[in-house]
Design a protein around this motif. Structure first.
Motif, PDB file in Angstrom:
ATOM      1  N   GLY B   3       0.832  -1.195   0.000  1.00 63.21           N
ATOM      2  CA  GLY B   3       0.000   0.000   0.000  1.00 63.21           C
ATOM      3  C   GLY B   3       0.868   1.246   0.000  1.00 63.21           C
ATOM      4  N   VAL B   4       0.626   2.127   0.982  1.00 67.03           N
ATOM      5  CA  VAL B   4       1.390   3.368   1.116  1.00 67.03           C
ATOM      6  C   VAL B   4       2.317   3.232   2.321  1.00 67.03           C
ATOM      7  N   THR B   5       3.590   3.419   2.118  1.00 70.36           N
ATOM      8  CA  THR B   5       4.550   3.329   3.204  1.00 70.36           C
ATOM      9  C   THR B   5       5.217   4.687   3.411  1.00 70.36           C
ATOM     10  N   GLN B   6       5.555   4.973   4.672  1.00 70.87           N
ATOM     11  CA  GLN B   6       6.200   6.231   5.019  1.00 70.87           C
ATOM     12  C   GLN B   6       7.385   5.958   5.932  1.00 70.87           C
ATOM     13  N   THR B   7       8.439   6.729   5.731  1.00 67.99           N
ATOM     14  CA  THR B   7       9.587   6.674   6.638  1.00 67.99           C
ATOM     15  C   THR B   7      10.072   8.087   6.911  1.00 67.99           C
ATOM     16  N   LEU B  21      10.844  13.689   4.472  1.00 66.30           N
ATOM     17  CA  LEU B  21       9.941  12.581   4.753  1.00 66.30           C
ATOM     18  C   LEU B  21       9.701  11.831   3.444  1.00 66.30           C
ATOM     19  N   GLN B  22       9.807  10.510   3.531  1.00 64.82           N
ATOM     20  CA  GLN B  22       9.678   9.692   2.341  1.00 64.82           C
ATOM     21  C   GLN B  22       8.318   9.006   2.291  1.00 64.82           C
ATOM     22  N   VAL B  60      -1.698  24.547   3.107  1.00 66.05           N
ATOM     23  CA  VAL B  60      -0.661  25.021   4.031  1.00 66.05           C
ATOM     24  C   VAL B  60       0.737  24.676   3.523  1.00 66.05           C
ATOM     25  N   PRO B  61       1.193  25.235   2.398  1.00 69.50           N
ATOM     26  CA  PRO B  61       2.473  24.821   1.804  1.00 69.50           C
ATOM     27  C   PRO B  61       3.714  25.521   2.369  1.00 69.50           C
ATOM     28  N   ASN B  62       3.537  26.611   3.104  1.00 67.66           N
ATOM     29  CA  ASN B  62       4.696  27.397   3.525  1.00 67.66           C
ATOM     30  C   ASN B  62       5.619  26.606   4.426  1.00 67.66           C
ATOM     31  N   GLY B  63       6.913  26.644   4.098  1.00 64.78           N
ATOM     32  CA  GLY B  63       7.917  25.952   4.884  1.00 64.78           C
ATOM     33  C   GLY B  63       8.212  24.545   4.380  1.00 64.78           C
ATOM     34  N   TYR B  64       7.549  24.143   3.312  1.00 60.70           N
ATOM     35  CA  TYR B  64       7.722  22.794   2.770  1.00 60.70           C
ATOM     36  C   TYR B  64       8.054  22.826   1.282  1.00 60.70           C
ATOM     37  N   ASN B  65       8.756  21.797   0.834  1.00 61.72           N
ATOM     38  CA  ASN B  65       8.939  21.540  -0.591  1.00 61.72           C
ATOM     39  C   ASN B  65       8.681  20.069  -0.842  1.00 61.72           C
ATOM     40  N   VAL B  66       8.335  19.742  -2.080  1.00 65.03           N
ATOM     41  CA  VAL B  66       8.064  18.343  -2.410  1.00 65.03           C
ATOM     42  C   VAL B  66       8.776  17.961  -3.698  1.00 65.03           C
ATOM     43  N   SER B  67       8.941  16.662  -3.857  1.00 65.57           N
ATOM     44  CA  SER B  67       9.500  16.112  -5.097  1.00 65.57           C
ATOM     45  C   SER B  67       8.728  14.860  -5.448  1.00 65.57           C
ATOM     46  N   ARG B  72       6.034   6.156  -8.115  1.00 62.30           N
ATOM     47  CA  ARG B  72       5.868   5.520  -6.820  1.00 62.30           C
ATOM     48  C   ARG B  72       6.136   6.444  -5.641  1.00 62.30           C
ATOM     49  N   GLU B  73       7.062   7.390  -5.808  1.00 61.62           N
ATOM     50  CA  GLU B  73       7.585   8.088  -4.646  1.00 61.62           C
ATOM     51  C   GLU B  73       7.283   9.584  -4.651  1.00 61.62           C
ATOM     52  N   PHE B  74       6.939  10.087  -3.458  1.00 62.78           N
ATOM     53  CA  PHE B  74       6.602  11.500  -3.313  1.00 62.78           C
ATOM     54  C   PHE B  74       7.164  11.938  -1.967  1.00 62.78           C
TER      55      PHE B  74
END
Lengths: 113, 113
Positions: B3-7, B21-22, B60-67, B72-74
């Motif tokens: 399913g969805v995994t987080q580390t 955060l992965q 609430v995006p301030n202070g965060y970035n994403v890739s 599969r990965e976000f």
């Protein structure tokens, strides 16, 4: 800001009783979903009701939707101790293509054995 | 099928530190989301990705970035952590375009001191 508000914030009932949770939202929606969150865990999808539906059933769950009042309710019948969790409504707006969810603040349900 | 995994599951940071955060999903879903949940509240959308190579801001995006590294990965990055970012972070994914149900990971509990 949160779109949805839920009441009650907390609910404690005895096993076998019914539990009713209410949710209100502010803008027009495409659909409304209910999710359950066990303590310290992720959310699990329970049921979805579309904006053109008024009532939907799934097992012991019954969801109603009143778009004129911008409100929904979740009824859990014959509750069990295992139903103890937080319950959140989440809506998808009409005008968003991203299908992101806007969550209510949740109802914490405690079912006493 | 995980399913969805987080580390990681838990992390403590000092103010000003950075971390990533992965999140990964094995359901071949196109859309992925990052939410934060503060005590007693529902989830709020930080960022989402409708498909590989695209990302967009949420509530609430301030202070965060994403890739969105691949389908599969976000990942979610805090460049300079602040105490206000103390929260539980959930990643979610969603399947086909006309699907609305989201699948959530178990969460990452982050404390910034």
């Amino acid at each position: 800001s949160q779109q949805g508000e839920e009441d009650p914030q907390a609910l404690s009932i005895q096993e076998g009783e019914n539990a009713t949770m209410n949710c209100s939202y502010k803008t027009s929606i495409n659909n409304l979903q209910w999710y359950r969150q066990n303590s310290g865990r992720g959310l699990v999808h329970l049921i979805l009701i579309r904006s053109n539906e008024r009532e939907k059933h799934s097992g012991r769950l019954r969801v109603t939707l009143d778009t004129s009042k911008k409100s929904s309710s979740l009824l859990i019948t014959a509750s069990r101790a295992a139903d103890t969790a937080s319950y959140f409504c989440a809506s998808t707006g009409e005008d968003t293509g991203r299908r992101a969810l806007t969550f209510g603040s949740g109802t914490r349900l405690q079912v006493q054995p | 099928n995980a399913g969805v995994t987080q580390t990681p599951k838990f992390q403590v940071l000092k103010t000003g530190q950075s971390m990533t955060l992965q999140c990964a999903q094995d359901m071949n879903h196109n859309s992925m989301y990052w939410y934060r949940q503060d005590p007693g509240m529902g989830l709020r959308l930080i960022y989402y990705s409708a498909s590989e190579g695209t990302t967009d801001k949420g509530e609430v995006p301030n202070g965060y970035n994403v890739s969105r590294l691949n389908k599969r990965e976000f990942s979610l990055r805090l460049e300079s952590a602040a105490p206000s970012q103390t929260s539980v972070y959930f990643c979610a994914s969603k399947g086909q375009e006309m699907s609305y149900e989201q699948y959530f990971g178990p969460g990452t509990r982050l404390t910034v001191t």
